[in-house]
Design a protein around this motif. Structure first.
Motif, short mmCIF file in Angstrom:
data_model
loop_
_atom_site.label_atom_id
_atom_site.label_comp_id
_atom_site.label_asym_id
_atom_site.label_seq_id
_atom_site.Cartn_x
_atom_site.Cartn_y
_atom_site.Cartn_z
N LYS A 1 13.90 51.54 -32.97
CA LYS A 1 14.13 52.69 -32.09
C LYS A 1 14.02 52.29 -30.61
CE LYS A 1 12.37 55.99 -35.51
NZ LYS A 1 11.46 57.11 -35.80
N THR A 2 14.52 51.11 -30.28
CA THR A 2 14.41 50.59 -28.93
C THR A 2 15.72 49.91 -28.53
OG1 THR A 2 12.05 50.20 -29.28
CG2 THR A 2 13.07 49.09 -27.42
N HIS A 3 16.18 50.21 -27.31
CA HIS A 3 17.39 49.57 -26.80
C HIS A 3 17.02 48.36 -25.96
CE1 HIS A 3 20.08 52.65 -28.35
NE2 HIS A 3 19.21 53.56 -27.92
N LEU A 4 18.03 47.67 -25.46
CA LEU A 4 17.83 46.34 -24.88
C LEU A 4 16.84 46.33 -23.73
CD1 LEU A 4 18.73 43.37 -24.98
CD2 LEU A 4 20.50 43.95 -23.30
N ARG A 5 16.98 47.26 -22.76
CA ARG A 5 16.12 47.20 -21.57
C ARG A 5 14.64 47.28 -21.96
NH1 ARG A 5 16.70 51.57 -16.80
NH2 ARG A 5 18.60 50.38 -16.39
N ASP A 6 14.28 48.24 -22.82
CA ASP A 6 12.88 48.38 -23.22
C ASP A 6 12.40 47.18 -24.03
OD1 ASP A 6 12.69 50.84 -21.97
OD2 ASP A 6 13.28 51.95 -23.77
N ALA A 7 13.29 46.60 -24.82
CA ALA A 7 12.91 45.42 -25.60
C ALA A 7 12.65 44.23 -24.69
CB ALA A 7 14.01 45.09 -26.61
N PHE B 1 11.55 33.47 -24.89
CA PHE B 1 11.95 34.65 -25.64
C PHE B 1 13.44 34.89 -25.51
CE2 PHE B 1 7.53 35.13 -24.61
CZ PHE B 1 6.96 35.76 -25.69
N GLY B 2 14.06 35.26 -26.64
CA GLY B 2 15.45 35.69 -26.63
C GLY B 2 15.56 37.07 -27.26
N VAL B 3 16.24 38.01 -26.57
CA VAL B 3 16.30 39.40 -27.01
C VAL B 3 17.75 39.78 -27.33
CG1 VAL B 3 15.67 41.78 -26.45
CG2 VAL B 3 14.37 39.88 -25.45
N ALA B 4 17.93 40.49 -28.44
CA ALA B 4 19.26 41.00 -28.80
C ALA B 4 19.10 42.42 -29.32
CB ALA B 4 19.93 40.11 -29.84
N ILE C 1 24.54 38.03 -37.72
CA ILE C 1 25.10 38.04 -36.35
C ILE C 1 24.02 38.43 -35.36
CG2 ILE C 1 26.70 39.29 -34.84
CD1 ILE C 1 28.64 39.41 -37.20
N LEU C 2 23.21 39.44 -35.71
CA LEU C 2 22.15 39.89 -34.81
C LEU C 2 21.16 38.76 -34.55
CD1 LEU C 2 20.85 42.23 -33.24
CD2 LEU C 2 19.69 42.90 -35.35
N ASP D 1 9.29 29.44 -20.85
CA ASP D 1 8.34 30.46 -20.37
C ASP D 1 9.07 31.59 -19.65
OD1 ASP D 1 5.97 31.77 -19.90
OD2 ASP D 1 5.45 30.59 -18.11
N CYS D 2 10.16 32.07 -20.26
CA CYS D 2 10.90 33.17 -19.66
C CYS D 2 11.60 33.97 -20.76
CB CYS D 2 11.93 32.66 -18.64
SG CYS D 2 13.20 31.61 -19.37
N VAL D 3 12.22 35.08 -20.37
CA VAL D 3 12.90 35.98 -21.31
C VAL D 3 14.38 36.03 -20.94
CG1 VAL D 3 13.07 38.33 -22.19
CG2 VAL D 3 10.82 37.38 -21.61
N ARG D 4 15.23 35.92 -21.96
CA ARG D 4 16.66 36.07 -21.74
C ARG D 4 17.20 36.98 -22.86
NH1 ARG D 4 15.43 34.41 -17.62
NH2 ARG D 4 16.24 32.63 -16.43
N SER D 5 18.24 37.75 -22.52
CA SER D 5 18.88 38.61 -23.50
C SER D 5 20.25 38.04 -23.84
CB SER D 5 19.01 40.03 -22.97
OG SER D 5 19.78 40.07 -21.78
N ALA D 6 20.74 38.47 -24.97
CA ALA D 6 22.06 38.00 -25.42
C ALA D 6 23.10 38.39 -24.37
CB ALA D 6 22.41 38.59 -26.76
#
Length: 420
Positions: A349-355, A381-384, A394-395, A412-417
């Motif tokens: 129940k969470t979209h990309l920005r909050d994740a 960290f990698g977020v999708a 795929i996810l 030591d950083c966070v990146r999103s797909a």
């Protein structure tokens, strides 16, 4: 002398009496009083004919199991001219024994002298056998290692055995007159008890595993069968419950299930169980469009930690990271040990920005803790975020690509797909 009508009636009454009757003389010197009269009931009880008994002493009926103390008490009463009541074992003509109750009265003449003794006897064999069987059953219930509880038709407890007392901590006097509701743990809902009573009211036994609460508040598991007990008219009068304590077996099963689903080093769900959790959240996201994100995390330079400090220290780092992940994610999230030094966080129940914000908080939280040997440990960290039509594969691949980007960016950083 001719018998009067009353004498004839008296003789007929004695002859036809249901109870055995024997009349002896009053000679107490050895060998003792001799039999002068017996009725048919006495002959039926002993197996002797009237002719075989007349002139003999009652000693003809005694044998190895005849209680000598009772015989001695009988002699003392007869000598004292007193009424005697007693019971012992006598023997029939065929050698079989029977239990008999004696009621012996002295008969006196007009001068008060004892001239005869009359003995009214009753065969107690069936009664003694029934009592023996009841005692045997009662002893068996008491010795039973399983709990036994008997209630009346209304569910009021009328009997419990020692195993019940030992298991529950309640004494017998504590529960007699109460109902088994004192053992309720709250683990069973109203539908469970409705099914119980519907089954019993239909006359069928009810079988289930109960989670009960002992007097000290501890819980135990009971594999229980409750059976209706009917009287000779077929009416249900009581309920008999027998229960085997399976608490140890349940604990073992829970341990085995935990071992099958939990990574023992970190305490997090393992990869196998994690895939089931992922499938569940992926399915919900596709069906309800509630939003669903995943975070892939990897311990930075973990191979160097193992090479420099040994695998024992590496295991300590993995264990500590697992504990921190549990503490830092939300209650609704699931942190999973995905394999090696890699972790997966499910964020329903969470979209990309909050994740992404959650991943940043977790990264910073872990960075604030230092291992006594290794020092500060960091994670990438990698977020999708789930997109309509995404398969689980795929996810996961998009989250893994984002994790690779974080490592390429210096760790030591966070990146999103990139395509989310």
């Amino acid at each position: 002398m001719a018998l009067t009508l009353s004498d004839q009636m008296l003789k007929a009454a004695i002859e036809q009496s249901f109870n055995a009757v024997v009349v002896t003389d009053a000679l107490l010197e050895m060998p003792g009083p001799r039999i002068l009269f017996v009725n048919q009931a006495f002959c039926d009880m002993t197996g002797y004919t009237c002719q075989e008994l007349i002139g003999k002493t009652p000693r003809i009926l005694q044998g190895p199991r005849t209680d000598l103390d009772t015989i001695e008490r009988l002699r003392r009463c007869l000598k004292a001219g007193e009424f005697f009541i007693g019971n012992t074992v006598n023997y029939r003509k065929d050698g079989s024994c029977y239990y008999v109750e004696w009621n012996i009265s002295p008969i006196r003449d007009d001068k008060g002298l004892i001239t005869h003794f009359v003995s009214v006897q009753r065969d107690l064999t069936e009664k003694v056998r029934a009592e023996y069987e009841r005692n045997l059953m009662a002893n068996a219930l008491e010795a039973n290692s399983d709990q036994v509880v008997m209630t009346d038709r209304n569910g009021t407890i009328v009997y419990v055995n020692r195993a019940f007392e030992k298991q529950t901590g309640y004494r017998r006097e504590d529960v007699i007159g109460k109902t088994p509701a004192i053992l309720k743990s709250g683990h069973h809902d109203g539908a469970f008890y409705k099914q119980l009573w519907d089954t019993l009211d239909s006359g069928q036994p009810f079988r289930a595993t109960f989670v009960n609460k002992a007097r000290d508040g501890s819980l135990f598991h009971l594999e229980q069968t409750i059976t209706p007990v009917r009287d000779e008219y077929g009416e249900i009068t009581h309920y008999m419950s027998t229960g085997k304590d399976i608490s140890e077996r349940v604990r073992m099963e829970q341990t085995l299930r935990r071992m099958a689903t939990i990574d023992l080093l970190t305490g997090l769900p393992n990869r196998s169980f994690g895939e089931q959790l992922l499938e569940r959240e992926w399915y919900r996201a596709g069906r309800y469009a509630e939003g669903f994100s995943i975070i892939m995390a990897d311990i930075d330079h973990f191979k160097a930690i193992n090479d420099q400090h040994g695998h024992g220290v590496g295991d300590q780092v993995l264990s500590r990271v697992g504990q921190l992940l549990q503490d830092l994610v939300r209650r609704s999230d699931s942190a999973i040990r995905w394999g090696g030094e890699e972790f997966l966080i499910l964020v329903p129940k969470t979209h990309l920005r909050d994740a992404v914000e959650l991943a940043e908080r977790v990264r910073a939280g872990i960075g604030r803790h230092a291992h006594p040997t290794v020092g500060h440990v960091t994670l990438s960290f990698g977020v999708a975020c789930y997109r309509e039509g995404d398969t689980r594969k795929i996810l996961l691949r998009r989250a893994d690509d984002a994790l690779y980007a974080a490592k390429e960016a210096g760790r030591d950083c966070v990146r999103s797909a990139p395509d989310d």
